[in-house]
Design a protein around this motif. Structure first.
Motif, PDB file in Angstrom:
ATOM      1  N   ASP A  13     -66.892  57.580  33.518  1.00 31.17           N
ATOM      2  CA  ASP A  13     -67.303  56.185  33.637  1.00 31.17           C
ATOM      3  C   ASP A  13     -68.630  55.991  34.346  1.00 31.17           C
ATOM      4  O   ASP A  13     -68.920  54.919  34.877  1.00 31.17           O
ATOM      5  CB  ASP A  13     -66.195  55.380  34.329  1.00 31.17           C
ATOM      6  CG  ASP A  13     -64.950  55.276  33.446  1.00 31.17           C
ATOM      7  OD1 ASP A  13     -65.118  55.171  32.219  1.00 31.17           O
ATOM      8  OD2 ASP A  13     -63.832  55.311  33.987  1.00 31.17           O
ATOM      9  N   THR A  20     -62.380  58.085  28.272  1.00 31.22           N
ATOM     10  CA  THR A  20     -62.255  56.642  28.387  1.00 31.22           C
ATOM     11  C   THR A  20     -63.095  55.976  27.299  1.00 31.22           C
ATOM     12  O   THR A  20     -63.959  56.603  26.681  1.00 31.22           O
ATOM     13  CB  THR A  20     -62.739  56.174  29.765  1.00 31.22           C
ATOM     14  OG1 THR A  20     -64.146  56.488  29.899  1.00 31.22           O
ATOM     15  CG2 THR A  20     -61.971  56.868  30.883  1.00 31.22           C
ATOM     16  N   ASP A  21     -62.871  54.698  27.094  1.00 31.39           N
ATOM     17  CA  ASP A  21     -63.658  53.957  26.110  1.00 31.39           C
ATOM     18  C   ASP A  21     -65.138  53.959  26.490  1.00 31.39           C
ATOM     19  O   ASP A  21     -66.001  53.990  25.606  1.00 31.39           O
ATOM     20  CB  ASP A  21     -63.153  52.523  25.988  1.00 31.39           C
ATOM     21  CG  ASP A  21     -61.789  52.445  25.305  1.00 31.39           C
ATOM     22  OD1 ASP A  21     -61.423  53.414  24.609  1.00 31.39           O
ATOM     23  OD2 ASP A  21     -61.098  51.423  25.480  1.00 31.39           O
ATOM     24  N   ASN A  22     -65.419  53.922  27.781  1.00 34.72           N
ATOM     25  CA  ASN A  22     -66.808  53.923  28.231  1.00 34.72           C
ATOM     26  C   ASN A  22     -67.529  55.175  27.757  1.00 34.72           C
ATOM     27  O   ASN A  22     -68.673  55.120  27.278  1.00 34.72           O
ATOM     28  CB  ASN A  22     -66.861  53.833  29.760  1.00 34.72           C
ATOM     29  CG  ASN A  22     -68.284  53.774  30.299  1.00 34.72           C
ATOM     30  OD1 ASN A  22     -68.961  52.765  30.177  1.00 34.72           O
ATOM     31  ND2 ASN A  22     -68.738  54.879  30.890  1.00 34.72           N
ATOM     32  N   LYS A  25     -66.536  57.223  25.195  1.00 37.16           N
ATOM     33  CA  LYS A  25     -66.543  57.271  23.729  1.00 37.16           C
ATOM     34  C   LYS A  25     -67.617  56.365  23.136  1.00 37.16           C
ATOM     35  O   LYS A  25     -68.148  56.657  22.063  1.00 37.16           O
ATOM     36  CB  LYS A  25     -65.180  56.869  23.184  1.00 37.16           C
ATOM     37  CG  LYS A  25     -64.059  57.843  23.496  1.00 37.16           C
ATOM     38  CD  LYS A  25     -62.728  57.326  22.972  1.00 37.16           C
ATOM     39  CE  LYS A  25     -61.582  58.269  23.302  1.00 37.16           C
ATOM     40  NZ  LYS A  25     -60.278  57.734  22.834  1.00 37.16           N
ATOM     41  N   ASN A  26     -67.936  55.273  23.828  1.00 42.53           N
ATOM     42  CA  ASN A  26     -68.899  54.312  23.298  1.00 42.53           C
ATOM     43  C   ASN A  26     -70.332  54.597  23.711  1.00 42.53           C
ATOM     44  O   ASN A  26     -71.238  53.838  23.338  1.00 42.53           O
ATOM     45  CB  ASN A  26     -68.518  52.892  23.739  1.00 42.53           C
ATOM     46  CG  ASN A  26     -67.249  52.403  23.063  1.00 42.53           C
ATOM     47  OD1 ASN A  26     -66.979  52.747  21.918  1.00 42.53           O
ATOM     48  ND2 ASN A  26     -66.457  51.612  23.778  1.00 42.53           N
ATOM     49  N   ASP A  27     -70.548  55.668  24.460  1.00 44.24           N
ATOM     50  CA  ASP A  27     -71.925  56.035  24.771  1.00 44.24           C
ATOM     51  C   ASP A  27     -72.653  56.365  23.470  1.00 44.24           C
ATOM     52  O   ASP A  27     -72.097  57.060  22.603  1.00 44.24           O
ATOM     53  CB  ASP A  27     -71.950  57.254  25.700  1.00 44.24           C
ATOM     54  CG  ASP A  27     -73.361  57.748  25.967  1.00 44.24           C
ATOM     55  OD1 ASP A  27     -74.029  57.192  26.841  1.00 44.24           O
ATOM     56  OD2 ASP A  27     -73.788  58.700  25.263  1.00 44.24           O
ATOM     57  N   PRO A  28     -73.885  55.862  23.271  1.00 43.76           N
ATOM     58  CA  PRO A  28     -74.590  56.079  22.000  1.00 43.76           C
ATOM     59  C   PRO A  28     -74.706  57.537  21.593  1.00 43.76           C
ATOM     60  O   PRO A  28     -74.470  57.879  20.425  1.00 43.76           O
ATOM     61  CB  PRO A  28     -75.971  55.462  22.261  1.00 43.76           C
ATOM     62  CG  PRO A  28     -75.714  54.401  23.279  1.00 43.76           C
ATOM     63  CD  PRO A  28     -74.638  54.965  24.157  1.00 43.76           C
ATOM     64  N   ARG A  34     -71.176  58.917  20.656  1.00 38.39           N
ATOM     65  CA  ARG A  34     -70.731  58.339  19.388  1.00 38.39           C
ATOM     66  C   ARG A  34     -71.465  58.982  18.203  1.00 38.39           C
ATOM     67  O   ARG A  34     -70.846  59.326  17.195  1.00 38.39           O
ATOM     68  CB  ARG A  34     -70.956  56.826  19.409  1.00 38.39           C
ATOM     69  CG  ARG A  34     -70.326  56.103  18.220  1.00 38.39           C
ATOM     70  CD  ARG A  34     -70.325  54.599  18.414  1.00 38.39           C
ATOM     71  NE  ARG A  34     -71.662  54.071  18.610  1.00 38.39           N
ATOM     72  CZ  ARG A  34     -72.096  53.530  19.740  1.00 38.39           C
ATOM     73  NH1 ARG A  34     -71.272  53.450  20.791  1.00 38.39           N
ATOM     74  NH2 ARG A  34     -73.318  53.060  19.853  1.00 38.39           N
ATOM     75  N   GLU A  35     -72.782  59.160  18.326  1.00 41.62           N
ATOM     76  CA  GLU A  35     -73.559  59.794  17.257  1.00 41.62           C
ATOM     77  C   GLU A  35     -73.112  61.233  17.036  1.00 41.62           C
ATOM     78  O   GLU A  35     -72.993  61.698  15.892  1.00 41.62           O
ATOM     79  CB  GLU A  35     -75.048  59.756  17.603  1.00 41.62           C
ATOM     80  CG  GLU A  35     -75.667  58.379  17.553  1.00 41.62           C
ATOM     81  CD  GLU A  35     -77.103  58.389  18.028  1.00 41.62           C
ATOM     82  OE1 GLU A  35     -77.729  59.472  17.992  1.00 41.62           O
ATOM     83  OE2 GLU A  35     -77.607  57.338  18.438  1.00 41.62           O
ATOM     84  N   ASN A  50     -69.682  61.278  15.278  1.00 41.02           N
ATOM     85  CA  ASN A  50     -69.809  60.890  13.875  1.00 41.02           C
ATOM     86  C   ASN A  50     -70.375  62.036  13.042  1.00 41.02           C
ATOM     87  O   ASN A  50     -69.890  62.328  11.938  1.00 41.02           O
ATOM     88  CB  ASN A  50     -70.696  59.653  13.745  1.00 41.02           C
ATOM     89  CG  ASN A  50     -70.015  58.390  14.227  1.00 41.02           C
ATOM     90  OD1 ASN A  50     -68.787  58.331  14.333  1.00 41.02           O
ATOM     91  ND2 ASN A  50     -70.803  57.363  14.528  1.00 41.02           N
TER      92      ASN A  50
END
Length: 274
Positions: free
Chosen positions: A177, A208-210, A212-215, A218-219, A222
């Motif tokens: 986080d 955590t979602d924090n 997972k959502n880091d740019p 996430r890239e 993917n």
């Protein structure tokens, strides 16, 4: 009076918005010959690329950067083309950097102190791995029984790699986080093709979602899932390049690879040069 209080309230809100940026100050020194009069660059990730946000000339072994950023960020200090960057955190406060022939050091703020300790531990373990290579070479040259040497060194190698894996995984999980979680993940993955390796799967199972959502994270995920699907025949690779790994091609000098970060000589990040 109500109108006056309303105006004051609006002014206070505007002032709070304009002051929400994070101000940082980097003061650096170096005793490395040849750095004087050379340009030093401060690079950080902007979108999917690393870009220089400031530059300064080294004068009499001194340099510095100061500015503000909208959020805490991982950044890199780079000295010209081809040099290995030093990673640090752009956060509020005074950050001290010392570039020396035998050791690079930085700190002064909470996350930079934590990042330095991680890098120093990683460097120490990597030196041990390189010592095993040296020990193997000496044993071979001295004519020792390699049937005994190889299993012994192999066990030592496995133990050290397990320690590195534990260090990296725990350091990322402990910092899910804050910027160090994604930052350390980037340092350890950006030089390789994205893949869902066991340690990545383990981290994501706890993330955590924090995080997972880091740019960057996430890239990376993917791209890793896409490559995995192509390899398993679930997707067809287009004629153009597959999704690029995060931070692929940057116009400015790029951040360090894990091997560069771990190098124990003039190219190491802690305990030596980054």
């Amino acid at each position: 009076m109500k109108q006056i209080f309303s105006i004051i309230g609006i002014m206070a809100a505007v002032m709070s918005l304009t002051s929400c940026g994070i101000s940082y100050n980097i003061e650096g020194s170096s005793d490395i010959s040849g750095l004087d009069n050379r340009m030093m660059y401060l690079i950080t990730r902007m979108g999917s690329e690393e870009k220089a946000i400031d530059s300064v000339e080294v004068v009499h072994g001194k340099f510095g950067f100061s500015g503000s950023t909208d959020s805490v960020r991982i950044a890199f200090i780079v000295v010209g083309e081809g040099s290995l960057p030093l990673p640090l955190v752009l956060e509020k406060g005074d950050i001290n950097v010392s570039l020396n022939k035998s050791r690079n050091e930085w700190g002064g703020t909470p996350l930079n102190d934590r990042l330095y300790r991680f890098m120093k531990s990683l460097d120490s373990l990597t030196v041990k791995l390189q010592d095993l290579d040296h020990e193997y070479t000496l044993a071979f040259m001295d004519g020792e029984d390699m049937n005994e040497v190889i299993p012994r060194l192999s066990r030592a190698n496995q133990l050290i790699n397990l320690q590195i894996d534990t260090l990296v995984t725990s350091s990322i999980c402990d910092n899910f986080d804050n910027i160090l979680g994604p930052g350390i993940f980037m340092l350890m993955t950006r030089s390789q093709q994205p893949s869902m390796e066991p340690w990545v799967v383990e981290i994501m199972s706890k993330a955590t979602d924090n995080f997972k959502n880091d740019p960057y994270v996430r890239e990376y995920l993917n791209a890793a899932h896409y490559i995995q699907n192509v390899q398993n025949g679930l997707e067809s690779a287009p004629t153009s390049a597959a999704p690029a790994a995060p931070s692929e091609a940057a116009a400015e000098p790029t951040p360090p690879t894990p091997n560069e970060l771990a190098a124990p000589t003039d190219s190491s990040a802690k305990g030596a040069t980054p």
